[in-house]
Design a protein around this motif. Structure first.
Motif, mmCIF file in Angstrom:
data_model
loop_
_atom_site.group_PDB
_atom_site.id
_atom_site.type_symbol
_atom_site.label_atom_id
_atom_site.label_comp_id
_atom_site.label_asym_id
_atom_site.label_seq_id
_atom_site.Cartn_x
_atom_site.Cartn_y
_atom_site.Cartn_z
ATOM 1 N N ALA A 74 6.498 -7.925 5.576
ATOM 2 C CA ALA A 74 5.983 -8.946 5.044
ATOM 3 C C ALA A 74 5.568 -8.661 3.905
ATOM 4 O O ALA A 74 5.674 -9.254 2.800
ATOM 5 N N GLN A 75 4.823 -7.452 3.451
ATOM 6 C CA GLN A 75 4.421 -7.057 2.189
ATOM 7 C C GLN A 75 5.611 -6.990 1.075
ATOM 8 O O GLN A 75 5.251 -7.470 -0.220
ATOM 9 N N ILE A 76 6.923 -6.720 1.457
ATOM 10 C CA ILE A 76 7.929 -6.658 0.635
ATOM 11 C C ILE A 76 8.756 -8.032 0.463
ATOM 12 O O ILE A 76 8.929 -8.473 -0.615
ATOM 13 N N SER A 77 8.765 -8.611 1.600
ATOM 14 C CA SER A 77 9.765 -9.591 1.747
ATOM 15 C C SER A 77 9.008 -10.997 1.097
ATOM 16 O O SER A 77 9.494 -12.056 0.633
ATOM 17 N N GLU A 78 7.725 -11.296 1.482
ATOM 18 C CA GLU A 78 7.223 -12.326 0.924
ATOM 19 C C GLU A 78 7.146 -12.516 -0.524
ATOM 20 O O GLU A 78 7.412 -13.651 -1.067
ATOM 21 N N PRO A 79 6.867 -11.581 -1.324
ATOM 22 C CA PRO A 79 6.999 -11.689 -2.899
ATOM 23 C C PRO A 79 8.522 -12.024 -3.231
ATOM 24 O O PRO A 79 8.746 -12.950 -4.121
ATOM 25 N N LEU A 80 9.522 -11.405 -2.510
ATOM 26 C CA LEU A 80 10.788 -11.812 -2.723
ATOM 27 C C LEU A 80 11.192 -12.960 -2.628
ATOM 28 O O LEU A 80 11.985 -13.861 -3.126
ATOM 29 N N ILE B 158 10.632 2.153 0.352
ATOM 30 C CA ILE B 158 9.350 1.919 0.949
ATOM 31 C C ILE B 158 8.657 3.192 1.615
ATOM 32 O O ILE B 158 9.226 3.560 2.698
ATOM 33 N N GLY B 159 7.784 3.740 1.231
ATOM 34 C CA GLY B 159 7.188 4.937 1.812
ATOM 35 C C GLY B 159 7.083 6.359 1.037
ATOM 36 O O GLY B 159 8.058 6.516 0.700
ATOM 37 N N GLY B 160 5.996 7.041 1.166
ATOM 38 C CA GLY B 160 5.792 8.158 0.498
ATOM 39 C C GLY B 160 5.792 9.519 1.509
ATOM 40 O O GLY B 160 6.600 10.470 1.621
ATOM 41 N N ILE C 136 0.778 -1.238 0.068
ATOM 42 C CA ILE C 136 0.019 -0.148 0.027
ATOM 43 C C ILE C 136 0.803 1.176 -0.097
ATOM 44 O O ILE C 136 0.227 2.387 -0.124
ATOM 45 N N HIS C 137 1.996 1.264 0.016
ATOM 46 C CA HIS C 137 2.858 2.243 0.219
ATOM 47 C C HIS C 137 3.800 2.349 -0.931
ATOM 48 O O HIS C 137 4.141 1.476 -1.674
ATOM 49 N N PRO C 138 4.008 3.628 -1.448
ATOM 50 C CA PRO C 138 4.768 3.977 -2.657
ATOM 51 C C PRO C 138 6.027 3.440 -2.627
ATOM 52 O O PRO C 138 6.816 3.257 -1.639
#
Length: 328
Positions: A283-289, A269-271, A176-178
């Motif tokens: 988790a949002q970032i690391s799971e897809p990686l 990560i983050g605007g 959800i973050h830019p």
């Protein structure tokens, strides 16, 4: 695998750029004169916005009280995943993507906020001290839980928590973050503590005096080049994260390098500042990686998060993460 709960009680703080000069005495002591302090856990990360400090309570005493310092309202504990036995800092790196599904995701599912610090040696997962009972309950089925007490590793008791927790409902975690990716390439490296005095002057310059508003050769030529530097001295082990240009200032054979001389690209990560209460960002970032089997370092700072991925993977990483951000 083992999950070690380290004995350090940690503070996370932000020092404003304009206030750094009043803190340099204490920071230099923590980084270069650690034997003169009782500090065992110290990390300093500079971003374009501020300096983030992670330090144990003994080290925190070295910093002055100042309106330029903001301290997160919690005491944090560091967790470290170790394959087999051995000292946490001397173990082989696990990589944040290797612990994404076993540690990061379950904690997010239980609404436990984490603060990540990847180093050259290992990955530290910081959790609020008050969340430790839930952390232990969540991870006890997957890990042997051990606690470090006075330097000795002993079995961790479950703090009397055996039931009463509701199994979480697993939900998708869209990003959800830019996201942005600066143009610089980064090195994750280390050096022998015995050589630290020989490069202390250079390191001080890099830490405190190289990040002016008109940094030569960077800001004027490339607006997407950012200032990022991280120094950690944890239980005697040094870790450095810096861009490729900064590493070239160091004498030959001082910095450790991998056999491949690998360079890393950053995903920021983050605007707006992320804060400390939102759960699931790591988790949002690391799971897809992890799903794509892409290794990554992850460094949380007071305002934003930063993932470092191999240079050759950056386009596929950005594509995969942006796909996640549009999935609802």
């Amino acid at each position: 695998m083992e999950l070690h709960i380290l004995e350090h009680s940690l503070k996370v703080a932000s020092i404003e750029k304009e206030g750094i000069q009043i803190c340099t005495h204490g920071l230099i002591k923590l980084a270069f004169l650690a034997s003169k302090t009782r500090c065992k856990f110290f990390s300093l990360t500079e971003t374009p916005e501020d300096y983030t400090i992670i330090v144990d309570e003994e080290g925190f005493k070295e910093l002055p009280q100042s309106e330029h310092i903001s301290v997160a309202d919690a005491t944090w504990l560091a967790l470290n995943v170790v394959s087999g036995g051995g000292n946490a800092s001397s173990s082989q790196p696990i990589g944040v993507t290797k612990i994404a599904k076993s540690v990061i995701a379950p904690l997010a599912d239980h609404n436990i906020s984490v603060f990540m610090l990847s180093t050259y040696q290992t990955d530290f997962i910081l959790v609020r001290e008050r969340d430790l009972p839930m952390v232990m309950h969540t991870l006890s089925s997957e890990f042997t839980l051990l606690r470090v007490v006075n330097g000795e590793t002993v079995a961790a008791h479950n703090l009397g928590v055996t039931n009463g927790f509701v199994k979480p409902k697993l939900v998708p975690r869209p990003i959800i973050h830019p996201l942005s990716s600066p143009s610089n390439m980064f090195c994750v490296t280390s050096l022998d503590p015995d050589t630290l005095p020989s490069v202390a002057t250079l390191l001080m310059d890099v830490m405190f005096y190289s990040g002016g508003p008109k940094e030569p050769g960077a800001s004027g030529e490339d607006s997407s080049h950012i200032r990022f530097f991280s120094f950690s001295l944890i239980e005697g082990y040094i870790s450095l994260v810096m861009d490729e240009q900064t590493t070239q200032r160091f004498p030959n054979n001082v910095l450790f390098t991998s056999a491949s001389g690998e360079l890393w690209k950053m995903v920021r990560i983050g605007g707006q500042p992320l804060g400390f209460d939102e759960c699931g960002i790591v988790a949002q970032i690391s799971e897809p990686l992890a799903t794509a089997d892409i290794p990554a370092y992850y460094i949380s700072t007071f305002k934003f998060d930063h993932a470092l991925v191999p240079e050759e993977n950056i386009q596929s990483v950005i594509g995969a993460l942006r796909t996640e951000s549009t999935a609802q």
